[in-house]
Enzyme design. Structure first.
Site, PDB file in Angstrom:
ATOM      1  N   GLU A   1     -10.266  -2.254   3.950  1.00  0.00           N
ATOM      2  CA  GLU A   1      -8.951  -1.741   4.323  1.00  0.00           C
ATOM      3  C   GLU A   1      -8.736  -0.366   3.714  1.00  0.00           C
ATOM      4  O   GLU A   1      -9.401   0.037   2.762  1.00  0.00           O
ATOM      5  CB  GLU A   1      -7.849  -2.683   3.809  1.00  0.00           C
ATOM      6  CG  GLU A   1      -7.862  -4.060   4.438  1.00  0.00           C
ATOM      7  CD  GLU A   1      -6.598  -4.839   4.141  1.00  0.00           C
ATOM      8  OE1 GLU A   1      -5.966  -5.304   5.087  1.00  0.00           O
ATOM      9  OE2 GLU A   1      -6.230  -4.969   2.959  1.00  0.00           O
TER      10      GLU A   1
ATOM     11  N   ASP B   1       0.777  -1.242   0.000  1.00  0.00           N
ATOM     12  CA  ASP B   1       0.000   0.000   0.000  1.00  0.00           C
ATOM     13  C   ASP B   1       0.814   1.302   0.000  1.00  0.00           C
ATOM     14  O   ASP B   1       1.762   1.434   0.768  1.00  0.00           O
ATOM     15  CB  ASP B   1      -0.874   0.081   1.263  1.00  0.00           C
ATOM     16  CG  ASP B   1      -1.604  -1.195   1.571  1.00  0.00           C
ATOM     17  OD1 ASP B   1      -1.672  -2.074   0.706  1.00  0.00           O
ATOM     18  OD2 ASP B   1      -2.111  -1.316   2.705  1.00  0.00           O
TER      19      ASP B   1
END
Ligand SMILES: *[C@@H]1O[C@H](CO)[C@@H](O)[C@H](O)[C@H]1NC(C)=O
Ligand SMILES: *[C@@H]1O[C@H](CO)[C@@H](O)[C@H](O)[C@H]1NC(C)=O
Ligand SMILES: *[C@@H]1O[C@H](CO)[C@@H](O)[C@H](O)[C@H]1NC(C)=O
Ligand SMILES: *[C@@H]1O[C@H](CO)[C@@H](O)[C@H](O)[C@H]1NC(C)=O
Ligand SMILES: *[C@@H]1O[C@H](CO)[C@@H](O)[C@H](O)[C@H]1NC(C)=O
Length: 719
Positions: free
Chosen positions: A252, A42
């Site tokens: 998420e 990420d």
């Protein structure tokens, strides 16, 4: 003399090869961010400060798979050229090698008003006035694999996830963890058992109430928590949001930000953007958004932006809902072959975890009979297409219909397909998941024609089954969620803090947890998407989140390599000459109108026989943009799990005969990103073709395509 010459030559060659070899490994992205080596996931802490765009990212300093998660760091002044900086927050272990703390995803802000008290004098100006630092503050999830007591006395449970902060008084170069960490130790009452899945804080300054706002995820609860704070240290829970829309797997990396509708600064709306994994639009990871309003404490989704999976569109015709679980398929008028010949619809709960179809009943079609080994087909009665959309619920294994293997010994499809005129015109597979999700096909192109459905299960491996339910015909699609990207490789998208509302820029992780740990790249693994500018745009009375690559990417364009207008492009393939190396990395824009053909598009990274090819195009009858990577190169790298990499990905984009459709395509050494002219559909897709598969072709299927304009620029390397 000879030896001196040799020496100079050696130096020159050595230097030359050093320059040439940097970022030139097989598949190394040339204009996408990658770390020099090791695993990345990420994007984190995106913040614009003092003329620099900071990009932190989930990073394993020790290898090319996930682990030892730390915050890597790079900066850019233009979002195109990146400078690598030292690791900002590095995974911590005890003297026995037990990992005590990993630094999971989060965000960063600039504390211009010293609300944290972290600012310090850093020098004096020419007149002797004190210059104070402007602290950058990172807000992240501390993940503690091992139970222990911290030096500040806080008792940590094994597997705990808590929210923590760290600050930098030198513009992000070095970081100090706050001694009072974690700042949010546990989830609130009602969710205390979720302490191992509480993460990914996104923080921003909300000036109307002069507060910091945090949105964090209870990943398994599909719930976002919204907190406020005066100082980034003490946080107050204000509200929660969810579950809503795509709510399987985990939620998420949420974020929450304002945008203007159609550029009107008096028409502000708020957007929640989040990762869903697994449970994305294709399989594995995906990114959804929800539009609504935010008043400083609470996000309220627009009613038009939330979808009840138990409701079907008004005026729908239910073709089959498989509620007659006491009948055989034969009694329903369906024809079942192979292992399914004697079976009929089953009660859902006995075979699957059918989570969403509530008042839609419990019967469904399934090819799971005792186990995954059953094979055969189940064919519907014929019907006439009288509505624009066919929608249905689907679950099961990811084994897509592949036209080049269909009917051969290698055919392993597990799919639900629509047949018109003897051809598969739409097909949908499962996602290696049991939860039934809605999918819709536009069928306006076959209005009045006879059609039927076929369920094909030729797979006996793990996930070798399919579940189908609630087949309906309607004027509008049955929407399940707003997808931000219709490709397989755009996840954990985050946006920049520190820019004006109209300049909301997102970067996503260009990979997918379904296979991301196995992609065939070395010594790095994973790239970021190109940065994209987001906007809200009204299209057909719907407000949509749209996106296009940031305009600064144009600094990498070569002069035009090809530019041509065809008033009518003939049926078949037309090769376009593009010189190396730009035939493998380019920006290609194509616009076109419907002629007598049924599909039009571009073939990239292909060889002469099209045994390798990545196909990007538009289906005039199915009314969708598509990206096809069944034959895009190496796709056999996925380990023992079913291979979720190959596929044909679609996004519905209705058009009329007179509409000109535009596709903006960015091709890099191992990816392709596609945006339609409005930016309402985007696809991000990795590809791993052979170096010599580099031909570029236009194609028109079954007739002509009109008013085709093509413009190609090479993309210079940003490395
Ligand atoms: C992994 O990385 C951490 C942090 O960089 C380091 O302290 C540790 O020694 C490394 N462990 C291994 C097994 O390489
Ligand atoms: C920031 O605030 C803290 C706490 O109030 C204070 O001690 C510090 O001096 C401030 N820093 C600056 C540069 O004003
Ligand atoms: C800083 O303080 C000013 C003046 O009170 C306020 O207008 C501004 O919103 C604050 N900004 C931040 C980021 O704290
Ligand atoms: C924000 O909206 C919520 C829900 O509508 C409401 O309960 C709350 O009082 C509002 N807060 C403010 C500061 O307006
Ligand atoms: C095309 O690529 C394949 C590998 O996928 C290779 O085996 C084949 O020889 C190539 N054919 C041509 C004509 O280049």
């Amino acid at each position: 003399m000879v030896s001196v010459t040799t020496c100079i030559l050696t130096v020159l060659i050595g230097f030359g090869s050093f320059v040439r070899s940097y970022y030139t490994e097989e598949y190394r992205p040339q204009f996408h961010f990658t770390p020099e080596q090791n695993w990345m996931n990420d994007p984190n802490g995106l913040v614009y400060h003092n003329g620099q765009y900071h990009l932190f990212y989930q990073y394993n300093p020790n290898g090319t798979t996930w682990g030892f998660m730390s915050w890597g760091h790079a900066v850019s002044t233009d979002l195109v050229h990146w400078k690598h900086l030292p690791i900002a927050l590095e995974c911590e272990s005890d003297s026995n090698g037990n990992v005590l703390e990993m630094f999971f995803s989060g965000s960063a802000v600039v504390d211009v008003n010293n609300t944290t008290g972290f600012a310090i004098p850093v020098g004096k100006d020419r007149r002797g006035h004190v210059i104070n630092s402007t602290p950058m503050v990172a807000i992240y999830t501390s993940y503690y694999p091992t139970a222990h007591t911290q030096s500040n006395g806080v008792v940590i449970r094994a597997g705990q996830q808590s929210q923590s902060i760290a600050f930098s008084n030198d513009n992000g170069l070095t970081w100090t963890q706050y001694e009072g960490n974690p700042v949010i130790e546990s989830p609130p009452a009602g969710y205390v058992d979720q302490y191992q899945n509480f993460r990914d804080p996104f923080v921003f300054w909300y000036s109307p109430s002069s507060k910091w706002i945090m949105v964090a995820s209870l990943a398994n609860e599909h719930t976002l928590l919204i907190y406020s704070s005066d100082n980034l240290k003490a946080w107050k829970l204000e509200s929660q949001f969810g579950p809503e829309n795509a709510k399987f797997g985990q939620w998420e990396c949420p974020s929450l930000f304002p945008l203007y509708v159609d550029g009107n600064n008096r028409a502000e709306k708020w957007v929640i953007l989040m990762g869903v994994n697994p449970g994305g639009v294709i399989t594995g990871s995906g990114t959804q958004y929800i539009i609504g309003s935010f008043n400083g404490t609470t996000f309220v989704a627009d009613p038009s932006d939330t979808y009840d999976p138990t409701q079907i569109p008004a005026g729908s015709i239910v073709f089959q809902n498989f509620e007659s679980t006491s009948s055989t398929f034969k009694e329903l008028g369906w024809k079942a072959t192979g292992d399914f010949a004697l079976f009929g619809p089953q009660v859902a709960s006995s075979v699957t975890t059918q989570t969403i179809n509530g008042n839609l009943g419990s019967g469904l079609l399934t090819t799971w009979i005792v186990d995954d080994s059953a094979t055969g087909t189940i064919i519907s009665p014929k019907f006439i297409i009288t509505k624009n959309y066919i929608s249905f619920l689907i679950a099961g294994g990811y084994y897509p219909y592949n036209p080049s293997t269909a009917g051969t010994a290698n055919d392993n499809q597990v799919s639900f397909s629509l047949i018109v005129g003897g051809q598969v015109v739409h097909s949908q597979t499962g996602a290696d998941a049991e939860n039934l999700v809605w999918r819709s096909w536009n069928v306006a192109g076959w209005f009045g024609e006879e059609a039927y459905f076929i369920v094909t299960d030729l797979n006996t491996n793990s996930w070798g089954h399919l579940d189908v339910d609630e087949i309906i015909f309607s004027d509008t699609p049955k929407v399940e969620a707003n997808w931000n990207d219709f490709g397989p490789d755009y996840y954990a998208a985050a946006t920049y803090n520190g820019l004006p509302t109209a300049d909301r820029i997102a970067i996503g992780w260009m990979n997918n947890w379904a296979y991301g740990g196995n992609i065939p790249t070395s010594p790095w693994r994973s790239a970021m998407s190109v940065p994209r500018k987001l906007a809200l745009k009204t299209i057909n009375n719907n407000v949509l989140l749209v996106q296009q690559p940031v305009s600064s990417l144009s600094s990498l364009y070569t002069p035009s390599l090809y530019s041509r207008k065809f008033s009518s492009l003939k049926s078949g393939e037309t090769e376009i000459p593009v010189p190396a190396p730009y035939n493998a990395r380019m920006k290609l824009t194509v616009s076109f109108k419907r002629g007598t053909g049924s599909k039009f598009g571009v073939i990239l990274r292909s060889n002469a026989t099209n045994t390798q090819e990545t196909i990007i195009g538009y289906d005039f009858l199915g009314q969708n943009v598509f990206v096809d990577r069944f034959k895009s190169g190496d796709n056999a790298f996925v380990g023992s799990e079913p291979n979720q990499f190959p596929g044909h990905f679609i996004a519905t984009l209705p058009s009329t005969l007179t509409d000109s459709i535009t596709l903006n395509i960015l091709l890099d050494w191992s990816s392709v990103e596609v945006f339609d002219g409005n930016g309402q559909v985007a696809f991000t897709s990795q590809i791993f073709p052979l170096d010599d598969s580099a031909q570029v072709k236009l194609f028109s299927v079954g007739g002509t395509t009109r008013t085709v304009t093509v413009a190609i620029n090479g993309m210079k390397s940003s490395w």
